[in-house]
Design an enzyme around this catalytic site. Structure first.
Site, PDB file in Angstrom:
ATOM      1  CG  HIS A   1      -1.952   1.026   1.307  1.00 15.10           C
ATOM      2  ND1 HIS A   1      -3.300   0.615   1.458  1.00 15.10           N
ATOM      3  CD2 HIS A   1      -2.007   2.581   0.814  1.00 15.10           C
ATOM      4  CE1 HIS A   1      -3.948   1.876   1.369  1.00 15.10           C
ATOM      5  NE2 HIS A   1      -3.071   2.780   0.949  1.00 15.10           N
TER       6      HIS A   1
ATOM      7  CG  HIS B   1      -1.295   6.596  -2.062  1.00 14.89           C
ATOM      8  ND1 HIS B   1      -2.230   6.159  -2.764  1.00 14.89           N
ATOM      9  CD2 HIS B   1      -1.560   5.886  -1.154  1.00 14.89           C
ATOM     10  CE1 HIS B   1      -3.368   5.495  -2.228  1.00 14.89           C
ATOM     11  NE2 HIS B   1      -2.942   5.242  -1.110  1.00 14.89           N
TER      12      HIS B   1
ATOM     13  CG  ASP C   1      -0.293  11.053  -5.507  1.00 12.65           C
ATOM     14  OD1 ASP C   1      -0.117   9.899  -4.875  1.00 12.65           O
ATOM     15  OD2 ASP C   1      -1.419  11.348  -5.929  1.00 12.65           O
TER      16      ASP C   1
ATOM     17  N   GLY D   1      -9.444   8.256  -1.975  1.00 16.07           N
ATOM     18  CA  GLY D   1     -10.117   9.510  -1.881  1.00 16.07           C
ATOM     19  C   GLY D   1     -10.630   9.467  -0.420  1.00 16.07           C
TER      20      GLY D   1
ATOM     21  CG  HIS E   1      -7.740   3.819   0.153  1.00 17.45           C
ATOM     22  ND1 HIS E   1      -7.546   3.260  -1.084  1.00 17.45           N
ATOM     23  CD2 HIS E   1      -6.765   4.313   0.701  1.00 17.45           C
ATOM     24  CE1 HIS E   1      -5.984   3.413  -1.095  1.00 17.45           C
ATOM     25  NE2 HIS E   1      -5.734   4.124   0.006  1.00 17.45           N
TER      26      HIS E   1
ATOM     27  CD  GLU F   1      -7.364   6.258   5.641  1.00 14.73           C
ATOM     28  OE1 GLU F   1      -7.935   6.150   4.540  1.00 14.73           O
ATOM     29  OE2 GLU F   1      -6.368   6.776   5.727  1.00 14.73           O
TER      30      GLU F   1
ATOM     31  CG  ASP G   1      -1.585   5.389   3.294  1.00 13.99           C
ATOM     32  OD1 ASP G   1      -1.690   4.976   2.163  1.00 13.99           O
ATOM     33  OD2 ASP G   1      -2.170   5.972   4.194  1.00 13.99           O
TER      34      ASP G   1
HETATM   35 ZN   LIG Z   1      -3.908   4.736   0.710  1.00 13.40          ZN
END
Ligand SMILES: [Zn+2]
Length: 333
Positions: free
Chosen positions: A5, A7, A9, A160, A187, A190, A268
């Site tokens: 997991h 990302h 960006d 998102g 996702h 969370e 993450d």
């Molecule tokens: Zn994430």
């Protein structure tokens, strides 16, 4: 180490920011580099997500996407990772006219360039739909996940702000992905509660859950996630930063594990959260006094939950056994 997991960006290096800002004429702001990390006193996932504006501004052309992907894969390899799944939302990279497909092709070119000549290491891409995007924009991402499946794109995700729409809103998109044999991560659980995790599994065909820490471990829910072999991607530091959790003590690691639920440990966002998988294991070691067997078990879960062939899983399990002493020594040092 293994990160499932991660990302793209949220994981640009400081050098990536500087290089691309100069190349693309983007102002990094007077607070750089502190403005690339999670804001001090961050209060929510929504506030945390504002830290993606600057990296996304830098990643609006083919060269930049390929560049940051290559950079990230090379850093993971140098840090002793054996496998990673890197995710990004191509729909966030179309502000200057690049198509989602060109964004995917560019990320694949950066990935494949970085992987050349690297032994005992692999990485794949995951494409993210976004909760706040419209149907047609997300649908293009679904189409691309199906088109590039088997060509180093291994999965479709939904990311998102979790409170934007609940899972049922996206059902037709993920039905289509499922009908095209695309594996799915959502996702969920969370910022929102257990119901969103169950919707992700029941309605959206999720095989893995991004986070999922708020799953209510009722008998019915436990039976469901065990039967369907759902894996959970925990990202503890990120959850503390978004106020989804208040303390590492509250990471439901042992609660999930005692029922045999597959838990994996992930970063993450290496830059936004200012962490990596090794750091996450260090936090969990300090909190739960993890043994070497427990660390090996969690890393083996990551291999089991990865979207790779059985042969690759066997290869990486062997590699894990070669490296586990070294990993554990780094965790406890
Ligand atoms: Zn994430």
């Amino acid at each position: 180490m293994i990160d499932l997991h991660l990302h793209l960006d949220g994981s640009l290096s400081i050098e990536d920011f500087q290089y691309l800002a100069a190349r693309n004429h983007v102002d990094l702001g007077k607070d750089f580099p502190s403005n690339v990390y999670v804001p001090e006193g961050c209060r929510s996932l929504e506030e945390y997500l504002t830290r993606f504006d600057l990296p996304c501004a830098l990643m609006q052309d083919e060269f930049s996407i390929a560049y940051v992907t290559k950079s990230l894969v090379e850093r993971l390899y140098k840090a002793g990772y054996i496998y990673a799944e890197i995710r990004f939302a191509p729909l966030l990279h179309t502000l200057k006219g690049m198509s989602q497909e060109d964004a995917v092709i560019s990320a694949l070119s950066g990935l494949n360039n970085a992987l050349r000549g690297k032994e005992n290491f692999d990485a794949n891409l995951i494409l993210c739909c976004m909760r706040q995007a419209d149907y047609h924009t997300n649908h293009e991402t679904v189409r691309l996940a199906a088109k590039y499946k088997g060509k180093k794109v291994v999965c479709l995700d939904l990311a998102g702000p979790e409170a934007f729409h609940t899972g049922d809103y996206y059902k037709s998109l993920f039905d289509e992905a499922h009908d095209n044999d695309v594996d799915i991560i959502i996702h969920a659980g969370e910022a929102c509660g257990s119901d969103e995790v169950i919707r992700a599994i029941d309605l959206l065909h999720a095989k893995r859950i991004g986070h999922g820490i708020h799953l209510d471990l009722s008998r019915e829910n436990v039976r469901k996630v065990i039967e369907k072999r759902i894996a959970f991607e925990f990202c503890p530091t990120s959850n503390l930063q978004t106020k989804s959790l208040t303390d590492y003590q509250n990471v439901p690691l042992r609660n999930f594990d005692k029922y045999g639920i597959m838990v994996t440990i992930n970063s993450d966002n290496m830059t936004v959260s200012n962490t990596d998988v090794l750091q996450e294991y260090r936090h969990l070691y300090k909190t739960f006094n993890l043994t070497k067997q427990e660390v090996r078990h969690l890393l083996a879960n990551s291999i089991e939950a990865a979207f790779i062939s059985v042969d690759e899983k066997m290869k990486f399990l062997k590699e894990l056994d070669k490296r586990i002493d070294d990993y554990y020594n780094k965790i406890i040092e």
